[in-house]
Design a protein around this motif. Structure first.
Motif, PDB file in Angstrom:
ATOM      1  N   LEU A 100      21.581  15.319 -20.061  1.00 23.31           N
ATOM      2  CA  LEU A 100      21.896  16.140 -21.249  1.00 23.31           C
ATOM      3  C   LEU A 100      21.573  17.509 -21.095  1.00 23.31           C
ATOM      4  O   LEU A 100      22.504  18.440 -21.369  1.00 23.31           O
ATOM      5  CB  LEU A 100      21.112  15.742 -22.628  1.00 23.31           C
ATOM      6  N   ALA A 101      20.484  18.268 -20.456  1.00 25.87           N
ATOM      7  CA  ALA A 101      19.932  19.353 -20.075  1.00 25.87           C
ATOM      8  C   ALA A 101      21.425  19.957 -18.981  1.00 25.87           C
ATOM      9  O   ALA A 101      21.806  20.930 -19.503  1.00 25.87           O
ATOM     10  CB  ALA A 101      18.870  19.464 -19.647  1.00 25.87           C
ATOM     11  N   TYR A 102      21.575  19.319 -18.149  1.00 29.62           N
ATOM     12  CA  TYR A 102      22.509  19.562 -16.998  1.00 29.62           C
ATOM     13  C   TYR A 102      23.800  19.592 -17.565  1.00 29.62           C
ATOM     14  O   TYR A 102      24.782  20.657 -17.341  1.00 29.62           O
ATOM     15  CB  TYR A 102      22.452  18.553 -15.929  1.00 29.62           C
ATOM     16  N   LEU A 103      24.303  18.690 -18.671  1.00 24.85           N
ATOM     17  CA  LEU A 103      25.450  18.776 -19.433  1.00 24.85           C
ATOM     18  C   LEU A 103      25.813  20.196 -20.001  1.00 24.85           C
ATOM     19  O   LEU A 103      26.851  21.071 -19.899  1.00 24.85           O
ATOM     20  CB  LEU A 103      25.725  17.532 -20.081  1.00 24.85           C
ATOM     21  N   PRO A 122      23.620  15.196 -10.078  1.00 29.53           N
ATOM     22  CA  PRO A 122      25.203  14.669  -9.771  1.00 29.53           C
ATOM     23  C   PRO A 122      25.772  13.769 -10.728  1.00 29.53           C
ATOM     24  O   PRO A 122      26.787  13.731 -11.052  1.00 29.53           O
ATOM     25  CB  PRO A 122      24.851  14.329  -8.362  1.00 29.53           C
ATOM     26  N   LEU A 123      24.719  12.845 -11.043  1.00 27.42           N
ATOM     27  CA  LEU A 123      25.147  11.955 -12.167  1.00 27.42           C
ATOM     28  C   LEU A 123      25.761  12.051 -13.295  1.00 27.42           C
ATOM     29  O   LEU A 123      26.706  12.049 -14.025  1.00 27.42           O
ATOM     30  CB  LEU A 123      23.933  11.068 -12.282  1.00 27.42           C
ATOM     31  N   SER A 124      24.913  13.551 -13.790  1.00 22.86           N
ATOM     32  CA  SER A 124      25.643  14.124 -14.847  1.00 22.86           C
ATOM     33  C   SER A 124      26.905  14.447 -14.827  1.00 22.86           C
ATOM     34  O   SER A 124      27.889  14.444 -15.457  1.00 22.86           O
ATOM     35  CB  SER A 124      24.554  15.271 -15.473  1.00 22.86           C
ATOM     36  N   SER A 125      27.398  15.345 -13.642  1.00 27.72           N
ATOM     37  CA  SER A 125      28.697  15.488 -13.384  1.00 27.72           C
ATOM     38  C   SER A 125      29.581  14.552 -13.203  1.00 27.72           C
ATOM     39  O   SER A 125      30.717  14.702 -13.677  1.00 27.72           O
ATOM     40  CB  SER A 125      28.713  16.657 -12.105  1.00 27.72           C
ATOM     41  N   ILE A 126      29.158  13.456 -12.602  1.00 27.64           N
ATOM     42  CA  ILE A 126      29.876  12.244 -12.440  1.00 27.64           C
ATOM     43  C   ILE A 126      30.545  11.805 -13.824  1.00 27.64           C
ATOM     44  O   ILE A 126      31.769  11.461 -13.958  1.00 27.64           O
ATOM     45  CB  ILE A 126      29.095  11.162 -11.711  1.00 27.64           C
ATOM     46  N   LEU A 127      29.602  11.562 -14.699  1.00 28.14           N
ATOM     47  CA  LEU A 127      30.015  10.983 -16.094  1.00 28.14           C
ATOM     48  C   LEU A 127      30.398  12.150 -16.901  1.00 28.14           C
ATOM     49  O   LEU A 127      31.331  11.753 -17.800  1.00 28.14           O
ATOM     50  CB  LEU A 127      28.589  10.400 -16.609  1.00 28.14           C
ATOM     51  N   MET A 128      29.735  13.424 -17.035  1.00 29.51           N
ATOM     52  CA  MET A 128      30.293  14.231 -18.144  1.00 29.51           C
ATOM     53  C   MET A 128      31.327  14.920 -17.777  1.00 29.51           C
ATOM     54  O   MET A 128      32.259  15.631 -18.706  1.00 29.51           O
ATOM     55  CB  MET A 128      28.866  15.022 -18.251  1.00 29.51           C
TER      56      MET A 128
END
Length: 433
Positions: free
Chosen positions: A28-31, A151-157
């Motif tokens: 959430l922070a990275y998003l 990377p997971l944040s970028s994959i999903l968000m």
């Protein structure tokens, strides 16, 4: 019973409780940090932002990011990592919502600065938390699994942000994406404990084993010279790590922030949803490579090589990407670059814990992250400014490759191999318990 047999016999619930809750929190922070990279190409003249201004929007976050690094790390170590993070989570959620309400370029800069200010303390505070839950022999894997949220944040968000942009204004995207941290703060409060002994869900056997293992790790480290924080940060290895992180992160964020813009160009101005989906592909590959590299680092103890080799690959991919014209070849090289710049995370953040005792590592982690992340300002702004000045992104990405080359030189030459050797603790050395 051997140490390995003991580890297999004890239920490792910490991997299922601590890591997922921390990882989702930082997703959430990275998003909230990186959603502007998807939004900026679609602001359509809003706030009259030039390419240099867009680089400033991405980079000024990291100026604010500096200020709470060391205070939050010290609070996490002396007071409570759990409480420190929940306060920062609430503050950054409110700052993220504020970003969607700005009416001018200056206000946008200020909102991003404040967002960086409150997010800045989260990273070192969580590293302190993980140091209380995972012995050194597990540290790179624990770091990498937590940091897989990047990377997971970028994959999903990224696809989510793209889809939201196709159905709502950029303002509403920023406002709505600032709400989840406020909700997750409640989950964090009830699910996370500062130490194994304080957790209700862990077995006594696992808690006792962790306390013994971590105590043995600490005993095996050299005593802090003078025992003060200042003595710790004066150590040559800490100064080198600051340099490595700064030059690496300059390349990392210079690439990451502008990736959606490059993909938008490759798709000939495709829809926000299409660009978001394609942006997720490089980060999917990065996720797998990041975890695999951390596992290799834990098995071999080769921390320097696990940092330097991926960055060499990133340099080659960045330079080749400026020399090829085909969209498929360029997309493939973007995937390689993303994987290579993410791969060092787990091994790199395992290094300070090997070199410094727990009572001084908090300040070292904060200092490395604070000064190193100034590269997050330098990278995006350099690419934007050079793109405006030359009319092409080629010069900017070539400069990023040069920054990564300096990081490789520092980690290869500046850190002596003996400083990177994985030390066997007294628990690991014992053949029987």
């Amino acid at each position: 019973m051997t140490t390995d047999a003991m580890l297999r016999a004890i239920p490792a619930k910490r991997w299922m409780y601590v890591i997922p809750v921390a990882a989702f929190m930082y997703m959430l922070a990275y998003l909230d940090r990186n959603n502007v990279s998807v939004i900026l190409p679609y602001m359509d003249g809003a706030l009259a932002l030039s390419n240099a201004d867009k680089g400033m929007v991405g980079g000024i976050f990291f100026v604010g990011y500096v200020f709470l690094q060391i205070p939050a790390a010290v609070l996490a170590q002396r007071w409570s990592a759990r409480k420190t993070v929940v306060l920062l989570m609430i503050a950054w959620g409110l700052a993220a919502i504020l970003s969607g309400l700005v009416q001018s370029k200056t206000q946008f800069y200020a909102a991003r600065f404040v967002l960086g200010l409150f997010e800045g303390g989260v990273w070192p505070a969580v590293l302190i938390l993980l140091a209380s839950w995972f012995p050194l022999r597990e540290r790179a894997r624990a770091n990498a699994l937590w940091m897989a949220c990047l990377p997971l944040s970028s994959i999903l968000m990224a696809p989510l942000s793209g889809w939201m942009l196709d159905h709502a204004s950029w303002r509403w995207v920023l406002v709505l994406q600032g709400v989840p941290p406020l909700l997750w703060a409640v989950v964090w409060w009830f699910a996370v404990a500062d130490r194994p002994a304080q957790a209700r869900w862990i077995s006594r056997a696992e808690a006792d084993h962790l306390e013994r293992s971590i105590a043995a790790d600490e005993a095996a480290k050299p005593a802090a010279r003078g025992g003060s924080y200042l003595d710790a940060v004066k150590q040559r290895s800490v100064l080198v790590l600051i340099g490595v992180y700064f030059f690496w992160i300059t390349g990392f964020y210079g690439f990451s922030l502008w990736l959606p813009s490059v993909i938008k160009e490759l798709t000939h101005d495709g829809s926000a949803t299409e660009v978001g989906l394609l942006t997720a592909l490089p980060f999917t590959i990065a996720l797998a490579v990041m975890i695999a590299n951390a596992g290799w680092s834990d098995r071999t103890g080769k921390r320097r090589q696990a940092v330097a080799l991926p960055l060499l690959v990133a340099i080659a991919a960045l330079l080749l990407g400026q020399a090829v014209d085909g969209p498929y070849a360029r997309m493939a090289l973007l995937c390689v670059t993303a994987a290579a710049v993410y791969a060092p995370y787990g091994p790199f953040w395992a290094i300070p814990g090997q070199l410094l005792r727990f009572e001084v590592v908090a300040v070292a982690l904060g200092l490395i992250n604070a000064l190193g992340n100034l590269g997050g300002f330098a990278g995006p702004y350099l690419v934007g400014w050079l793109t405006d000045a030359t009319g092409s992104s080629v010069t900017g990405f070539t400069v990023l490759a040069a920054f990564l080359a300096v990081a490789v030189a520092l980690v290869t030459i500046g850190l002596r191999p003996k400083e990177q050797a994985t030390r066997r603790t007294t628990v690991e050395a014992a053949e029987e318990v």
